[in-house]
Design a protein around this motif. Structure first.
Motif, PDB file in Angstrom:
ATOM      1  N   VAL A 269       0.832  -1.204   0.000  1.00  0.00           N
ATOM      2  CA  VAL A 269       0.000   0.000   0.000  1.00  0.00           C
ATOM      3  C   VAL A 269       0.873   1.263   0.000  1.00  0.00           C
ATOM      4  O   VAL A 269       0.642   2.196  -0.781  1.00  0.00           O
ATOM      5  CB  VAL A 269      -0.955   0.000   1.211  1.00  0.00           C
TER       6      VAL A 269
ATOM      7  N   VAL B 188       3.906   1.699  -1.046  1.00  0.00           N
ATOM      8  CA  VAL B 188       4.602   1.877  -2.322  1.00  0.00           C
ATOM      9  C   VAL B 188       3.617   2.264  -3.428  1.00  0.00           C
ATOM     10  O   VAL B 188       3.909   3.151  -4.245  1.00  0.00           O
ATOM     11  CB  VAL B 188       5.384   0.598  -2.681  1.00  0.00           C
ATOM     12  N   ASN B 189       2.447   1.647  -3.441  1.00  0.00           N
ATOM     13  CA  ASN B 189       1.464   2.001  -4.465  1.00  0.00           C
ATOM     14  C   ASN B 189       1.017   3.463  -4.320  1.00  0.00           C
ATOM     15  O   ASN B 189       0.786   4.154  -5.319  1.00  0.00           O
ATOM     16  CB  ASN B 189       0.246   1.067  -4.396  1.00  0.00           C
TER      17      ASN B 189
ATOM     18  N   GLU C  36       2.905   5.919  -2.977  1.00  0.00           N
ATOM     19  CA  GLU C  36       4.032   6.781  -3.324  1.00  0.00           C
ATOM     20  C   GLU C  36       4.215   6.876  -4.841  1.00  0.00           C
ATOM     21  O   GLU C  36       4.422   7.954  -5.382  1.00  0.00           O
ATOM     22  CB  GLU C  36       5.319   6.271  -2.657  1.00  0.00           C
ATOM     23  N   VAL C  37       4.115   5.762  -5.538  1.00  0.00           N
ATOM     24  CA  VAL C  37       4.341   5.842  -6.982  1.00  0.00           C
ATOM     25  C   VAL C  37       3.184   6.580  -7.657  1.00  0.00           C
ATOM     26  O   VAL C  37       3.383   7.279  -8.657  1.00  0.00           O
ATOM     27  CB  VAL C  37       4.580   4.450  -7.618  1.00  0.00           C
ATOM     28  N   LEU C  38       1.999   6.471  -7.112  1.00  0.00           N
ATOM     29  CA  LEU C  38       0.892   7.258  -7.666  1.00  0.00           C
ATOM     30  C   LEU C  38       1.164   8.748  -7.446  1.00  0.00           C
ATOM     31  O   LEU C  38       0.917   9.583  -8.335  1.00  0.00           O
ATOM     32  CB  LEU C  38      -0.433   6.849  -7.012  1.00  0.00           C
TER      33      LEU C  38
ATOM     34  N   GLU D  13       4.116  10.131  -7.274  1.00  0.00           N
ATOM     35  CA  GLU D  13       5.144  10.511  -8.247  1.00  0.00           C
ATOM     36  C   GLU D  13       4.518  10.737  -9.628  1.00  0.00           C
ATOM     37  O   GLU D  13       4.844  11.693 -10.332  1.00  0.00           O
ATOM     38  CB  GLU D  13       6.241   9.434  -8.312  1.00  0.00           C
ATOM     39  N   ALA D  14       3.603   9.847  -9.991  1.00  0.00           N
ATOM     40  CA  ALA D  14       2.962   9.949 -11.307  1.00  0.00           C
ATOM     41  C   ALA D  14       2.098  11.207 -11.392  1.00  0.00           C
ATOM     42  O   ALA D  14       2.100  11.915 -12.403  1.00  0.00           O
ATOM     43  CB  ALA D  14       2.123   8.699 -11.581  1.00  0.00           C
TER      44      ALA D  14
ATOM     45  N   VAL E 276       2.355  14.096  -9.697  1.00  0.00           N
ATOM     46  CA  VAL E 276       3.174  15.313  -9.778  1.00  0.00           C
ATOM     47  C   VAL E 276       3.809  15.423 -11.167  1.00  0.00           C
ATOM     48  O   VAL E 276       3.897  16.510 -11.748  1.00  0.00           O
ATOM     49  CB  VAL E 276       4.240  15.331  -8.663  1.00  0.00           C
TER      50      VAL E 276
ATOM     51  N   VAL F 246      -5.678   1.609  -4.620  1.00  0.00           N
ATOM     52  CA  VAL F 246      -5.140   2.897  -4.168  1.00  0.00           C
ATOM     53  C   VAL F 246      -5.528   4.006  -5.142  1.00  0.00           C
ATOM     54  O   VAL F 246      -5.971   5.084  -4.728  1.00  0.00           O
ATOM     55  CB  VAL F 246      -3.597   2.807  -4.028  1.00  0.00           C
ATOM     56  N   LEU F 247      -5.374   3.754  -6.420  1.00  0.00           N
ATOM     57  CA  LEU F 247      -5.729   4.771  -7.422  1.00  0.00           C
ATOM     58  C   LEU F 247      -7.220   5.089  -7.329  1.00  0.00           C
ATOM     59  O   LEU F 247      -7.619   6.267  -7.340  1.00  0.00           O
ATOM     60  CB  LEU F 247      -5.349   4.282  -8.816  1.00  0.00           C
TER      61      LEU F 247
ATOM     62  N   LEU G 243      12.418  -1.100  -2.694  1.00  0.00           N
ATOM     63  CA  LEU G 243      11.388  -0.053  -2.721  1.00  0.00           C
ATOM     64  C   LEU G 243      10.831   0.187  -1.322  1.00  0.00           C
ATOM     65  O   LEU G 243      10.554   1.317  -0.934  1.00  0.00           O
ATOM     66  CB  LEU G 243      10.251  -0.418  -3.674  1.00  0.00           C
TER      67      LEU G 243
ATOM     68  N   VAL H 259      10.622   3.828   0.533  1.00  0.00           N
ATOM     69  CA  VAL H 259       9.344   4.413   0.949  1.00  0.00           C
ATOM     70  C   VAL H 259       9.322   4.592   2.471  1.00  0.00           C
ATOM     71  O   VAL H 259       8.719   5.551   2.979  1.00  0.00           O
ATOM     72  CB  VAL H 259       8.150   3.580   0.430  1.00  0.00           C
TER      73      VAL H 259
ATOM     74  N   VAL I 211       6.500  14.528  -2.280  1.00  0.00           N
ATOM     75  CA  VAL I 211       6.924  14.470  -3.687  1.00  0.00           C
ATOM     76  C   VAL I 211       6.803  15.849  -4.329  1.00  0.00           C
ATOM     77  O   VAL I 211       7.701  16.299  -5.048  1.00  0.00           O
ATOM     78  CB  VAL I 211       6.092  13.438  -4.470  1.00  0.00           C
TER      79      VAL I 211
ATOM     80  N   LEU J  54       5.647   3.918 -15.377  1.00  0.00           N
ATOM     81  CA  LEU J  54       6.239   4.129 -14.054  1.00  0.00           C
ATOM     82  C   LEU J  54       5.444   3.373 -12.990  1.00  0.00           C
ATOM     83  O   LEU J  54       6.008   2.609 -12.182  1.00  0.00           O
ATOM     84  CB  LEU J  54       6.238   5.630 -13.748  1.00  0.00           C
TER      85      LEU J  54
ATOM     86  N   ASN K 200       4.567  -1.095  -9.230  1.00  0.00           N
ATOM     87  CA  ASN K 200       3.578  -2.019  -8.660  1.00  0.00           C
ATOM     88  C   ASN K 200       4.034  -3.478  -8.799  1.00  0.00           C
ATOM     89  O   ASN K 200       3.809  -4.299  -7.910  1.00  0.00           O
ATOM     90  CB  ASN K 200       2.208  -1.834  -9.329  1.00  0.00           C
TER      91      ASN K 200
ATOM     92  N   GLU L 209       8.563  -7.961  -4.101  1.00  0.00           N
ATOM     93  CA  GLU L 209       9.151  -7.886  -2.759  1.00  0.00           C
ATOM     94  C   GLU L 209       8.230  -8.548  -1.736  1.00  0.00           C
ATOM     95  O   GLU L 209       8.675  -9.296  -0.860  1.00  0.00           O
ATOM     96  CB  GLU L 209       9.414  -6.412  -2.372  1.00  0.00           C
TER      97      GLU L 209
ATOM     98  N   LEU M 244      -6.800  -2.747   0.307  1.00  0.00           N
ATOM     99  CA  LEU M 244      -6.209  -1.549  -0.286  1.00  0.00           C
ATOM    100  C   LEU M 244      -4.953  -1.877  -1.095  1.00  0.00           C
ATOM    101  O   LEU M 244      -4.507  -1.082  -1.918  1.00  0.00           O
ATOM    102  CB  LEU M 244      -5.883  -0.546   0.832  1.00  0.00           C
TER     103      LEU M 244
END
Lengths: 304, 304, 304, 304
Positions: free
Chosen positions: C178, C180-181, C183-185, C187-188, C190, C215-216, C257, C261, C285, D176, D181, D187, D210
């Motif tokens: 959760v 990591v998902n 955080e990468v969202l 990043e995307a 921004v 998450v999205l 990762l 995070v 971010v 990305l 993901n 991991e 989630l």
């Protein structure tokens, strides 16, 4: 007597050209802003109104300009170094640029009848003034030997590291190591401060063991004092980390720490801290640790 | 004449105890495996059959054991240092352990009527043999002064860095910096090799500039030669990175490079490379870059 | 009729206990602050003045408390669950705690004659109120079957994942994914904003492809709106990432990762943003990208 | 009746062109290797011997080629799309390329009198065959509306996300998110396996909360089974991460997780695993955790 053309008389190039004059070389200098040329003339050099005029009669041509496109601009074209220099002249690019561009420039120079070296430097403004630069040179060994007297007038550690482009490759590695060594020192300093350790004493003992480094010796105290006046600006280190990141990717080399430090330097530049010395990485570590800077970073910001 | 009890006569503790004898101290040594005690007796020390016997009449008690639980085991309990030492004795733990455990041990020692310092060292087996260790000391300044003659018999750079636990905090920072400096050098070396640069010449010029470091001086050539014989084993560095990672988290300090290097060291240990010198980080970088090791890593693996 | 003791009637535990009453169980509730007990009584449960009183006649005992030490405190001791429950009772810990502590608690419970399950949940306050929690259960299969009717009164997806501790291990993995998902969202988002893309439309099309995630769906719009009201607080996620980081290290598992995070979440907490929803990772971010938050983060900060 | 020229009839382009035929469009196809053209002719399309011939009478021109230089090659030059298409034709590039190149191509197309959209897709070979692709479109809204009937013949979720280049920007963000993901799922899986959890049950419960994602649904079981047959090859994802890394740097956006995952994907490609599906990231995580693959990765390697 050897005649040297020097293109790019900025913070680094200015004192380097002056040191060549001092060493007895006849130096013809060119810079886009004429006041820098005037300074060289005051120091005993000759001013030139164009690249072409500067290089026409030169035995050795040196360029010291900001980035890859600048080197390509100043060497190429009808008025550029390659079109204007006499056959057999030795062209030495001392800028820090992309290794692949250095290879391309060397090829173009050879086709134009020149001998070409890439010879980026390490040591900063102080090293330029004191003629104590480290110089990492790529190109033909014979050309390196011919360039040596000129390079010895501006540097101290002068090493031939391989064929064309190798100087820039080593410089890229240098910038990778320096950025990471600064960042980890910043992490260590904030860590020690958080625990109320006597940081001055700590740096002394750290410097005496396996954790010792030139970065610790030269930047450690400034970090403790939050003194981030450049020195070497983060914006320039950001440019250089772009070079090493991209070159490592090209070659399939994993640089996990390099990738992370490039993010951190990039973040500082994006936030407008590109004008701080690269030891300013401490600022970001402190903020990420909720420790701010206690109003101690009085250096001016500049836009990146 | 000062009597010193020395608990833990291993790779580090053995030569340190011998250097104390050489310096004129009366040394009573204890170790779980009796052959190490025999070596001390050969060197002119006195052997003890238990911790209690070793410390009973000592003015200064030194422990040099592997990890935090070992320090707690040897100091606590009915037969431990604190129950057996005479009141007012000076207890100096020179092991590398967790700063919070060092603080706890110092408190327990004080309650038992002892004076306590944490004084971890840097410099490795060579430094232990040559009595040239760097020693970072936490505790009361007066106690530090009293311990100085003893510490000077085993080390060269001896610095008081703050209250109890500070020695361990600085040692943790030391291990953070060292791991990162090694890893980035490994990244740089593989990068340079990938581009066919003369790496020996490159290390020479890198070492002369801002990228210079004790790690580069001491480990650089071994990395080029794929010589990973310890030295300081990755398994131990893994332990130490656990300490610094956890202490940084506790204090809310961001150590992005530390976190990444801890993953890389952990990966090497998980794969069975914990017995290599910490410069063996190069092995992982090379493999992640598809460049293997050209059959040059002939060192024995050990289970982690 | 099955009697259930419920210890810990907070944001999660309160509605869960109420749902058990609704499902027809006799519920005896205990909480340190009595007002929470009053709420359960209003909902039809019975209040208890101590852990011991709550568990004495219970068939099933549930705990829902903040952290590992809380579980150990409430189960151990002379007045704890294990000393007070009748032999053969089923103890189900639904808190999120360290897997190794869960294993230790299970052993202690078995020695005390109880049957023990670890059954942490996912789904947040909404899931607790709607009795739609996901429940990951570790322990003996037979005990799992016996607990099922009770668990079905509070959750929807209820899965036995292995022996004692396994529930907590899966919950740790859940928190890793959760974080990591999110955080990468961030990043995307921004990244898309920096390029002036229609981010609402972008999230729609991203959600329809391989980049789609819960998450999205649940956090994406809030991120676009800089709406970081919890939800699940960063301070709690920080605690959970401490669990997974440490468990991964223990097992020698590389989580590159996860390590990064954990640094980012830790930085937000250190800066005083621990009270924001975990989607507040976007805030960091954005700041690291020099893009601030356009005055849109009006949520109150809390000290971490 | 609308005539469509389709350049690039590979794994994706082939079935897309066939779906256009099925939907009633007159399709003229071109590919460098003639056998792909033959397949289109079999499906009811018309073959062309050159780009110029294919586009000459087309109302809509689609390109589906591997990389940025391919798009520039096929659109530019005397025989390229821009020189050969009739004025006012609609050019839709559905390849995945650099956003800045997409902007440049759009400008060049407009100068040549064409209307231009960038419309990369997500959904893979299966999506191409089933005409269920997600399509993210950059360009003028009016042109988007005109292209819609054609796009609807090959895709399902079709969204206009902004001006020229925006489609590629969203695709970069997509790649990305997907890479990260996948990596964090890898991991988590290795973590769960290390603790002996029932991973199949764990994925079920993780997917319900989630932590759920399309990646988990589509790739999770393959990861448990070490089934890394592509699917979408790591070598292509490596290319795409180069695009997003470079675009983020250009815009000053921090992507710490993106930077790390780019290193991991790069490492797999450097080692010769570029031919595996991108879920093959698990292979690297397993090796970094000392857990190898138990002889289960029987997929053929290919050179990157």
């Amino acid at each position: 007597m050897t005649t040297v053309a020097f293109i790019g008389l900025g913070i680094m190039g200015g004192p380097m050209a002056a040191n060549l004059v001092k060493a007895g070389f006849e130096v013809a200098g060119y810079n886009r802003s004429p006041d820098k040329v005037a300074a060289l003339v005051d120091a005993g050099g000759r001013g030139a109104d164009s690249v072409a005029e500067a290089v026409r009669d030169a035995d050795v041509i040196i360029t010291m300009v900001p980035d890859s496109p600048d080197v390509e601009a100043v060497t190429g074209g009808d008025d550029g170094v390659f079109a204007s220099a006499r056959s057999g002249a030795l062209y030495v690019d001392m800028s820090t640029i992309r290794p692949d561009v250095a290879v391309r420039v060397a090829e173009a120079g050879r086709k134009a009848g020149l001998r070409v070296l890439d010879a980026p430097v390490s040591g900063g403004e102080a090293g330029a003034i004191e003629a104590s630069l480290s110089i990492m040179v790529g190109g033909e060994p014979g050309d390196f030997e011919d360039a040596r007297p000129v390079l010895e007038a501006v540097g101290k550690t002068i090493v031939h590291v391989g064929p064309a482009g190798s100087g820039q490759t080593v410089k890229a590695a240098n910038q990778l190591i320096v950025a990471v060594n600064i960042e980890v020192l910043a992490e260590a300093v904030v860590f020690l401060e958080a625990y109320g350790v006597d940081t001055k004493a700590a740096l002394e003992v750290l410097g005496g063991g396996l954790a010792g480094s030139t970065v610790l010796n030269r930047k450690g105290t400034n970090m403790l004092d939050r003194q981030f006046k450049p020195g070497f600006r983060l914006a320039l280190h950001h440019k250089d980390l772009g070079i090493v990141t991209s070159a490592a990717r090209e070659a399939g080399v994993a640089i996990p720490l390099g990738a992370v430090v490039a993010q951190l330097v990039g973040a500082l530049v994006a936030r407008g801290d590109g004008g701080l010395d690269h030891s300013g990485l401490l600022k970001l570590v402190a903020e990420l640790s909720g420790r701010g800077l206690s109003g101690r970073d009085t250096e001016t910001k500049e836009e990146s």
